[in-house]
Design a protein around this motif. Structure first.
Motif, mmCIF file in Angstrom:
data_model
loop_
_atom_site.group_PDB
_atom_site.id
_atom_site.type_symbol
_atom_site.label_atom_id
_atom_site.label_comp_id
_atom_site.label_asym_id
_atom_site.label_seq_id
_atom_site.Cartn_x
_atom_site.Cartn_y
_atom_site.Cartn_z
ATOM 1 N N UNK A 28 -35.341 -23.140 -3.041
ATOM 2 C CA UNK A 28 -36.370 -22.104 -3.001
ATOM 3 C C UNK A 28 -36.009 -21.080 -1.930
ATOM 4 N N UNK A 29 -36.527 -19.887 -2.081
ATOM 5 C CA UNK A 29 -36.388 -18.850 -1.052
ATOM 6 C C UNK A 29 -37.047 -19.354 0.244
ATOM 7 N N UNK A 30 -36.490 -18.980 1.394
ATOM 8 C CA UNK A 30 -37.122 -19.348 2.669
ATOM 9 C C UNK A 30 -38.539 -18.769 2.710
ATOM 10 N N UNK A 31 -39.477 -19.543 3.245
ATOM 11 C CA UNK A 31 -40.878 -19.095 3.244
ATOM 12 C C UNK A 31 -41.083 -17.956 4.233
ATOM 13 N N UNK A 32 -41.689 -16.874 3.755
ATOM 14 C CA UNK A 32 -42.090 -15.782 4.634
ATOM 15 C C UNK A 32 -43.563 -15.920 4.954
ATOM 16 N N UNK A 33 -44.031 -15.318 6.064
ATOM 17 C CA UNK A 33 -45.428 -15.522 6.467
ATOM 18 C C UNK A 33 -46.450 -15.042 5.452
ATOM 19 N N UNK A 34 -46.099 -14.059 4.648
ATOM 20 C CA UNK A 34 -47.074 -13.533 3.685
ATOM 21 C C UNK A 34 -46.758 -13.983 2.251
ATOM 22 N N UNK A 35 -45.936 -15.031 2.131
ATOM 23 C CA UNK A 35 -45.572 -15.509 0.793
ATOM 24 C C UNK A 35 -46.655 -16.381 0.176
ATOM 25 N N UNK A 36 -46.755 -16.269 -1.155
ATOM 26 C CA UNK A 36 -47.652 -17.106 -1.948
ATOM 27 C C UNK A 36 -46.758 -17.965 -2.851
ATOM 28 N N UNK A 78 -49.158 -18.392 2.594
ATOM 29 C CA UNK A 78 -48.509 -18.235 3.893
ATOM 30 C C UNK A 78 -49.510 -18.000 5.018
ATOM 31 N N UNK A 79 -49.105 -18.392 6.230
ATOM 32 C CA UNK A 79 -50.020 -18.328 7.377
ATOM 33 C C UNK A 79 -50.424 -16.897 7.719
ATOM 34 N N UNK A 80 -49.572 -15.928 7.353
ATOM 35 C CA UNK A 80 -49.883 -14.535 7.693
ATOM 36 C C UNK A 80 -50.460 -13.745 6.530
ATOM 37 N N UNK A 139 -42.613 -20.058 -8.297
ATOM 38 C CA UNK A 139 -42.041 -18.838 -7.737
ATOM 39 C C UNK A 139 -42.736 -18.589 -6.401
ATOM 40 N N UNK A 140 -41.997 -18.019 -5.465
ATOM 41 C CA UNK A 140 -42.513 -17.743 -4.104
ATOM 42 C C UNK A 140 -42.389 -16.250 -3.873
ATOM 43 N N UNK A 141 -43.532 -15.576 -3.701
ATOM 44 C CA UNK A 141 -43.540 -14.105 -3.723
ATOM 45 C C UNK A 141 -44.456 -13.540 -2.636
ATOM 46 N N UNK A 142 -44.042 -12.455 -2.027
ATOM 47 C CA UNK A 142 -44.874 -11.737 -1.051
ATOM 48 C C UNK A 142 -46.207 -11.357 -1.697
ATOM 49 N N UNK A 143 -47.294 -11.564 -0.959
ATOM 50 C CA UNK A 143 -48.637 -11.393 -1.535
ATOM 51 C C UNK A 143 -48.898 -9.981 -2.078
#
Ligand code: NAP
Ligand code: ZN
Ligand code: ZN
Length: 362
Positions: A28-36, A78-80, A139-143
């Motif tokens: 998976x893509x590395x988790x970003x703070x604003x990822x869903x 994501x936490x952010x 899928x892991x995507x910016x919110x």
């Protein structure tokens, strides 16, 4: 290593026929703070998926999962993240998964034209990770690129709106489509049939242009006011001179499209917009003599806000793309892509039964 470190998907393998995709696992893509994180339950099959796997546009990585009309449930936030998505929400993701969110284009709702554009598959994120699409478990995507799906829209009908529907909605809205406006739709595939539905929902008069006559009854049932079989009458344009305000070219190739004839159908001040992205060897060809007081343009996808607006319109007007479902898996993906290549789809495939293929929700 299962989710959240690894996703599973149905991938086309470099050097192997695209009609023989394989079930694979990938990091998976590395988790970003604003990822869903989204557990996928449906994914439409866009003409762009076929162009991509067939190598019409660019090189393929060793294994590529395509698909960018994604509907699923939120499984992690994501936490952010601050746009209010919660675990369990039904959401959608289209063909764009990132932009810089800081430039003038992003500020103006033109995210698809940002220099930092990252598409849902086969594009490198800033850290080098190559995006993987929606024929997959997750899928892991910016919110910013995640949208809520209105309650009343079934997932298999919402999916095609997320790329195909948006791609035709944005230029229609930006071009002033509405009551009293006369619109021509060229090419009745996935995009074209949704363009007829959407232009009618916006109140326009619609002329559908297809090469043959086999789609006439369907086009009229979709709501088109007129239908023209362009390959069956060489001088069809004689009857349409100066009749239209907007022509939207939705074909997947320009080889069977004579743009000069469509330019003749436009009123002075009218606009012809192509959303076609054909094989990279094809050119947009038109005669300089044919261009008489019209504007020629292009459009790419649409903004996340336009996507939200389209989904609201679809819910309010009960828009129903014509969808055939196929179970996701090696056989289902092969059948969808192969039949799309032959033009054997009325008018969009949506892949379903993700829980059976990937054993989700455990
Ligand atoms: P599709 O379902 O395969 O439909 C394509 C339609 O194009 C066909 O139904 C056919 O319509 C027409 N066509 C096929 N071959 C043709 C040829 N040789 N000459 C002329 N017309 C031909 O594909 P789609 O999902 O609607 O996608 C259409 C195009 O839009 C693709 O190029 C795709 O990559 C592109 N696209 C662009 C964007 C963007 O942001 N700009 C976004 C999504 C998709 P008739 O049989 O009615 O003639
Ligand atoms: Zn698409
Ligand atoms: Zn930007």
């Amino acid at each position: 290593m299962p989710y959240p470190e690894e996703f599973e998907g149905i991938a086309v393998i470099q050097g192997q026929p695209w009609s023989e995709p394989r079930h694979v696992s990938y990091p998976a893509k590395a988790v970003g703070p604003r990822d869903i994180d989204i557990e996928i339950e449906a994914c439409g099959v866009c003409g762009s998926d076929l162009h991509t796997v067939a190598g019409h546009w660019r090189e393929l990585p060793p294994a590529l999962v395509v698909g960018h009309e994604i509907v699923g449930r939120v499984v992690a936030v994501g936490s952010g993240a601050d746009t209010g998505f919660k675990v369990g929400d039904r959401v959608g993701v289209g063909a764009q998964v990132l932009s810089c969110l800081e430039c003038e284009r992003c500020d103006e709702g033109n995210e698809p034209y940002c220099e930092g554009f990252v598409s849902a598959y086969n594009r490198a994120y800033p850290d080098g990770y190559v995006s993987q699409g929606g024929y997959a478990s997750h899928v892991r995507v910016h919110e910013h690129f995640v949208v809520p799906i209105p309650e009343s829209l079934p997932s298999e009908l919402a999916a095609p709106l997320l790329c195909g529907g948006l791609t035709v909605y944005a230029p229609l809205i930006r071009g002033g489509c509405g009551p009293g406006v006369r619109v021509g739709i060229v090419g009745l595939g996935g995009l074209g049939h949704m363009a007829v539905l959407i232009a009618k929902a916006l109140g326009a008069y619609v002329v559908a242009f297809s090469r043959g006559s086999s789609k006439r009854a369907d086009a009229l049932e979709l709501g088109a006011d007129e239908y023209v079989a362009t390959a069956e009458e060489a001088a069809w344009d004689d009857k349409y001179v100066s009749k239209l305000d907007i022509v939207l070219v939705c074909a997947s190739s320009l080889q069977g499209v004579n743009l000069d004839q469509y330019i003749r159908t436009l009123r002075v001040g009218g606009t012809i917009i192509s959303v076609c992205i054909p094989d990279k060897s094809e050119k947009l060809e038109m005669s300089a003599f044919a261009l008489r007081g019209v504007t020629v343009g292009n459009s790419q996808l649409g903004s996340p806000q336009e996507l939200r607006d389209l989904l609201e319109l679809a819910a309010a007007k009960e828009l129903k793309p014509w969808v055939e479902t196929l179970p996701v898996g090696e056989a289902g993906v092969s059948e969808a892509l192969t039949r799309m290549d032959k033009g054997d789809v009325r008018y969009r495939f949506t892949l379903t039964e993700f829980d059976k293929e990937f054993g989700l929700g455990k």
